[in-house]
Design an enzyme around this catalytic site. Structure first.
Site, PDB file in Angstrom:
ATOM      1  N   ASN A 184      -0.707 -15.842  -2.945  1.00 55.63           N
ATOM      2  CA  ASN A 184      -0.598 -14.992  -1.753  1.00 55.63           C
ATOM      3  C   ASN A 184      -1.927 -14.264  -1.571  1.00 55.63           C
ATOM      4  O   ASN A 184      -2.229 -13.337  -2.321  1.00 55.63           O
ATOM      5  CB  ASN A 184       0.558 -13.996  -1.945  1.00 55.63           C
ATOM      6  N   LYS A 236      -2.843 -12.405   0.863  1.00 57.07           N
ATOM      7  CA  LYS A 236      -2.706 -11.145   1.625  1.00 57.07           C
ATOM      8  C   LYS A 236      -3.785 -11.066   2.717  1.00 57.07           C
ATOM      9  O   LYS A 236      -4.191 -12.104   3.236  1.00 57.07           O
ATOM     10  CB  LYS A 236      -2.765  -9.939   0.692  1.00 57.07           C
ATOM     11  N   HIS A 239       8.260 -10.021   1.833  1.00 53.36           N
ATOM     12  CA  HIS A 239       7.374  -9.484   0.798  1.00 53.36           C
ATOM     13  C   HIS A 239       7.497  -7.955   0.810  1.00 53.36           C
ATOM     14  O   HIS A 239       7.679  -7.346   1.870  1.00 53.36           O
ATOM     15  CB  HIS A 239       5.923  -9.911   1.076  1.00 53.36           C
ATOM     16  N   GLU A 293       5.437  -5.675   0.732  1.00 51.58           N
ATOM     17  CA  GLU A 293       4.516  -4.982   1.637  1.00 51.58           C
ATOM     18  C   GLU A 293       5.044  -5.029   3.075  1.00 51.58           C
ATOM     19  O   GLU A 293       4.868  -4.077   3.840  1.00 51.58           O
ATOM     20  CB  GLU A 293       3.108  -5.583   1.497  1.00 51.58           C
ATOM     21  N   GLU A 311       9.786  -9.927  -7.351  1.00 50.29           N
ATOM     22  CA  GLU A 311       8.516  -9.210  -7.392  1.00 50.29           C
ATOM     23  C   GLU A 311       8.783  -7.709  -7.530  1.00 50.29           C
ATOM     24  O   GLU A 311       8.970  -7.013  -6.513  1.00 50.29           O
ATOM     25  CB  GLU A 311       7.727  -9.463  -6.113  1.00 50.29           C
ATOM     26  N   GLY A 334      -0.084  -5.754  -7.910  1.00 49.78           N
ATOM     27  CA  GLY A 334      -1.431  -5.216  -7.760  1.00 49.78           C
ATOM     28  C   GLY A 334      -1.779  -4.104  -8.723  1.00 49.78           C
ATOM     29  O   GLY A 334      -2.796  -3.433  -8.558  1.00 49.78           O
ATOM     30  N   SER A 341       1.177  -9.036 -10.852  1.00 49.35           N
ATOM     31  CA  SER A 341       0.109  -9.024 -11.859  1.00 49.35           C
ATOM     32  C   SER A 341       0.166 -10.226 -12.806  1.00 49.35           C
ATOM     33  O   SER A 341      -0.116 -10.099 -14.003  1.00 49.35           O
ATOM     34  CB  SER A 341       0.117  -7.698 -12.632  1.00 49.35           C
TER      35      SER A 341
HETATM   36  C1  PEP Z   1       1.960 -10.299  -4.535  1.00 46.13           C
HETATM   37  O1  PEP Z   1       1.522  -9.488  -3.739  1.00 46.13           O
HETATM   38  O2  PEP Z   1       2.805 -11.132  -4.151  1.00 46.13           O
HETATM   39  C2  PEP Z   1       1.499 -10.243  -5.923  1.00 46.13           C
HETATM   40  C3  PEP Z   1       2.219 -10.833  -6.821  1.00 46.13           C
HETATM   41  O3  PEP Z   1       0.328  -9.568  -6.166  1.00 46.13           O
HETATM   42  P1  PEP Z   1      -0.451  -9.400  -7.571  1.00 46.13           P
HETATM   43  O4  PEP Z   1      -0.402 -10.722  -8.297  1.00 46.13           O
HETATM   44  O5  PEP Z   1      -1.827  -9.007  -7.207  1.00 46.13           O
HETATM   45  O6  PEP Z   1       0.280  -8.358  -8.353  1.00 46.13           O
END
Ligand code: PEP
Length: 266
Positions: A13, A15, A103, A105, A175, A181, A220
């Site tokens: 992803n 973003k 997601h 966000e 998630e 992040g 992460s």
């Molecule tokens: C995401 O935003 O879907 C995500 C998993 O981000 P990150 O791997 O940076 O934590």
């Protein structure tokens, strides 16, 4: 070693990062990286920003790359006066095969409710694409001990938009918001516990079809923790944010996941 027969997915992803020129560069680097690893047991997906899709579609097609193209969001509606929105059929015309739906966000910053997640999933499926439905608890919800309740509500809410019989076209991604992040991934036990809970809700709602639904972990994920996460019974791959912006890291994650799904004699 992974102990289930579901084919793993490693999804990147991006973003709101990388313009179309930078996107071309990253996909070219990733293509080079994939040449030197065994990724044959893994489905690879990338989710660039809308403005990159045409360019990325071109490279994937021209070089026949083993990468599926996804979009980060779409409207639940077909067309009309919805400024700023993009429809499923527009994405399908660009060879997009999957769409991230809900997601965190989108849920937190753009007011995406469980009802909109359901309606969007219905539209994505009706358009012949696959929704990757994201669920996960916030830090406050985790501290309040209500992770299971939150996941149950989000999974049931999303399934309201998934017609019976189309479960095989849907992917879920667990998630935890506190892991996205932050550099702090869930422990393997927590990831497995949450993914098992999601599968139990899917089983209550859809019976045997639940065993075929792939459930990813996201938050992460990195080359260092990828293998141990997907070795868990109910973790069928990874949704990767930050580490997917670096071709070497993303390829290393794909390699670790593929290795985990290899037969011991291979
Ligand atoms: C995401 O935003 O879907 C995500 C998993 O981000 P990150 O791997 O940076 O934590």
């Amino acid at each position: 070693m992974a102990t289930n027969s579901r084919r793993p997915i490693v999804a990147g992803n991006w973003k709101m990062n990388l313009d179309h020129v930078e996107a071309i560069h990253l996909v070219q680097q990733l293509a080079l990286g994939l040449r030197s690893i065994d990724h044959s047991r893994t489905d690879i997906q990338i989710y660039p920003p809308f403005t990159d899709l045409r360019s990325v579609e071109g490279i994937i097609g021209a070089d026949n790359l083993p990468i599926e193209l996804g979009a980060q969001h779409c409207s639940a509606l077909e067309s009309g006066a919805y400024t700023g929105e993009v429809s499923v059929s527009m994405l399908a015309r660009l060879s997009v095969t999957s769409v991230l739906v809900g997601h965190s966000e989108r849920r937190q910053l753009y007011g995406m409710t469980d009802e909109i997640v359901a309606a969007t999933s219905t539209s994505v499926l009706a358009g012949g694409l696959h929704p990757t439905i994201c669920v996960g608890e916030t830090e406050e919800e985790r501290e309040a001990g209500i992770t299971s309740e939150v996941l149950t509500r989000q999974v049931r809410g999303a399934l309201a938009g998934v017609p019976k019989g189309s479960e095989g076209s849907v992917v879920f991604a667990y998630e935890p918001v506190w892991a996205i992040g932050t550099g702090v991934a869930a422990t393997t036990q927590d990831a497995q516990g949450a993914c098992a809970h999601i599968r139990s809700v899917l089983t209550e709602e859809r019976g045997g079809a639940a065993s075929g639904i792939r459930i990813l972990y996201g938050g992460s994920a990195k080359p260092d923790n990828a293998g141990e996460l997907v070795a868990e019974k109910d973790v069928d791959g990874l949704l990767v944010g930050g580490a997917s912006l670096d071709a070497a890291s993303f390829a290393a994650i794909i390699e670790a996941v593929s290795a985990c799904y290899g037969s011991p004699s291979a």
